[in-house]
Motif scaffolding. Structure first.
Motif, short mmCIF file in Angstrom:
data_model
loop_
_atom_site.label_atom_id
_atom_site.label_comp_id
_atom_site.label_asym_id
_atom_site.label_seq_id
_atom_site.Cartn_x
_atom_site.Cartn_y
_atom_site.Cartn_z
N PRO A 136 0.82 -1.23 0.00
CA PRO A 136 0.00 0.00 0.00
C PRO A 136 0.85 1.27 0.00
O PRO A 136 0.49 2.26 -0.65
CB PRO A 136 -0.81 -0.11 1.30
CG PRO A 136 -0.78 -1.53 1.67
CD PRO A 136 0.49 -2.09 1.14
N SER A 137 1.97 1.23 0.72
CA SER A 137 2.86 2.40 0.77
C SER A 137 3.45 2.69 -0.61
O SER A 137 3.55 3.85 -1.03
CB SER A 137 3.98 2.17 1.78
OG SER A 137 3.46 1.92 3.06
N MET A 138 3.85 1.64 -1.33
CA MET A 138 4.44 1.83 -2.65
C MET A 138 3.38 2.29 -3.66
O MET A 138 3.66 3.10 -4.54
CB MET A 138 5.10 0.53 -3.14
CG MET A 138 6.28 0.08 -2.31
SD MET A 138 7.54 1.35 -2.07
CE MET A 138 7.27 1.79 -0.35
N VAL A 139 2.16 1.76 -3.53
CA VAL A 139 1.06 2.19 -4.41
C VAL A 139 0.80 3.68 -4.21
O VAL A 139 0.57 4.43 -5.17
CB VAL A 139 -0.21 1.35 -4.13
CG1 VAL A 139 -1.43 1.97 -4.81
CG2 VAL A 139 -0.01 -0.09 -4.61
N LYS A 140 0.86 4.12 -2.95
CA LYS A 140 0.65 5.55 -2.65
C LYS A 140 1.73 6.40 -3.31
O LYS A 140 1.45 7.47 -3.86
CB LYS A 140 0.65 5.76 -1.13
CG LYS A 140 0.32 7.19 -0.71
CD LYS A 140 0.07 7.29 0.78
CE LYS A 140 1.38 7.27 1.55
NZ LYS A 140 1.18 7.59 2.99
N LEU A 141 2.97 5.93 -3.28
CA LEU A 141 4.07 6.67 -3.91
C LEU A 141 3.90 6.73 -5.42
O LEU A 141 4.20 7.75 -6.06
CB LEU A 141 5.42 6.04 -3.56
CG LEU A 141 5.83 6.08 -2.09
CD1 LEU A 141 7.24 5.52 -1.92
CD2 LEU A 141 5.76 7.48 -1.51
N ILE A 142 3.42 5.64 -6.02
CA ILE A 142 3.16 5.62 -7.47
C ILE A 142 2.08 6.65 -7.80
O ILE A 142 2.21 7.41 -8.76
CB ILE A 142 2.75 4.21 -7.93
CG1 ILE A 142 3.94 3.24 -7.82
CG2 ILE A 142 2.23 4.24 -9.36
CD1 ILE A 142 3.57 1.78 -8.01
#
Length: 400
Positions: A136-142
């Motif tokens: 979820p954290s990486m999706v938010k950064l994307i």
């Protein structure tokens, strides 16, 4: 009447968990920590107010949420980005987990008087990075277009999804070695290690095959609701098959993320509609995922092994961090970007919550100690990793 009470409680749990998530965000902490706290308060090790039926269906709800975020993660990875991150992503999937697992195996022989095989069983429960926290954290950064120039979120997404395959395969391998040693049967370690690359290739192949089927059927339709429904149904089916049949060569987590990747590849124009729909599902899915992870945390269990567990985790996470840095040798990442990758690879939650009790259930000597230290790893690293990612990405990564 019981079903009505259960349904009302589920609504209350949703609001209460979301409220604590928002509250924690107000004090500059990740919302997932608030949701885990909510789960602990309402769960069997807190005030024990959760109806039995919800505890029984919690693995299904947790799995559904995990499937959602894995699929979103796959949809966030472009083919051009995979070409960039190929070698380091492969290394990130192998090196950190392997080094950490064997480090814990060795440390367990010193601090816990385990045999190396017992230590390896514990080591490869703990060694898996948490997709529930990292993805979820990486999706938010994307979504925020951060770290995209060097595809850093995608690198971590791909590495973490295969990292779990390595850790889980080695966990089951050392469990088998333990019982075969007790029974006096010789064990062929080489043949077991061959399972790992075969499992990764086979799982990616399954994700590709299902997406290829979609390319020639429902992805041709203009109705994005049908696309979302059928794509998500495929993801749930992939997860159900693993939970039901436990095929040795099949990892549904990797299949789901590769399915999302190939859906994006085959439906270049329509995948964003699917992604938007899945994001709406995830808005509620994350509440159940982290709340039920919180319900599995038993602080009383870890009390007796807190200092020993903390010592083992300090050394093992240091070794893991070295593994991340070794995996990134030869890339064009700056020191700050490498440091972010180290932080992002710290959290543990889902695999540890699911696997912690297995050695004890199967009668492995020291199983209760393994369960205690695995749960301790969740208590320490899930908040540590989530806070670390949330508080450092603006400083360590560039907006693309």
């Amino acid at each position: 009447m019981y079903l009505i009470i259960t349904f009302i409680f589920l609504i209350f749990l949703t609001f209460f968990s979301n409220f604590l998530g928002v509250l924690f965000e107000k004090i500059k902490l990740p919302s997932l920590i608030g949701m885990m706290v909510a789960g602990f308060i309402l769960g069997p090790f807190g005030f024990d107010k959760t109806p039995e039926l919800i505890l029984k269906i919690s693995p299904i709800l947790k799995d559904t949420a995990l499937v959602t975020v894995l699929f979103i993660g796959g949809l966030g990875i472009g083919f051009d980005q995979v070409k960039k991150i190929g070698r380091p992503a492969i290394l990130l999937s192998i090196v950190p987990a392997t080094l950490e697992g064997f480090a814990i195996a060795y440390l367990s022989t010193i601090f816990l008087n385990f045999s190396f095989v017992q230590g390896a069983i514990l080591g490869f429960i703990i060694a898996a990075v948490s997709p529930a926290v990292l993805i979820p954290s990486m999706v938010k950064l994307i979504d925020k277009n951060i770290g995209q120039k060097k595809s850093i979120p995608q690198l971590l997404l791909v590495g973490a999804s295969a990292d779990d395959t390595i850790a889980i395969t080695l966990f089951t391998t050392f469990l088998a070695i333990y019982f075969q040693k007790i029974e006096g049967i010789e064990f062929d370690l080489k043949s077991q290690l061959i399972v790992i690359p075969v499992s990764i290739i086979f799982s990616i192949f399954i994700g590709w095959a299902i997406s290829l089927l979609g390319k020639y059927t429902y992805l041709k339709k203009d109705n994005h609701i049908i696309k979302i429904f059928l794509s998500f149904s495929c993801c749930l089916l992939l997860r159900f098959v693993e939970n039901k049949y436990h095929f040795e060569l099949y990892n549904s987590l990797l299949s789901i993320i590769s399915f999302g990747f190939f859906i994006r590849f085959y439906d270049k124009n329509g995948y964003k509609d699917i992604q938007a729909g899945m994001n709406r599902i995830w808005k509620y899915g994350k509440i159940y995922l982290f709340t039920f992870v919180g319900m599995a945390i038993n602080p009383a269990l870890v009390g007796g092994y807190f200092l020993i567990g903390l010592t083992i985790l300090f050394y093992s996470l240091s070794i893991r961090s070295i593994g991340v840095l070794l995996s990134l040798i030869g890339t064009d990442l700056t020191f700050k970007e490498r440091l972010f990758c180290v932080i992002a690879y710290l959290p543990k939650a889902t695999v540890q919550s699911a696997k912690a009790g297995i050695p004890l259930q199967m009668g492995v000597a020291g199983g209760e100690i393994m369960q205690a230290i695995a749960i301790l790893s969740v208590l320490i690293t899930a908040p540590l990793g989530a806070i670390g990612i949330n508080s450092t990405y603006k400083e360590l990564l560039k907006h693309s």
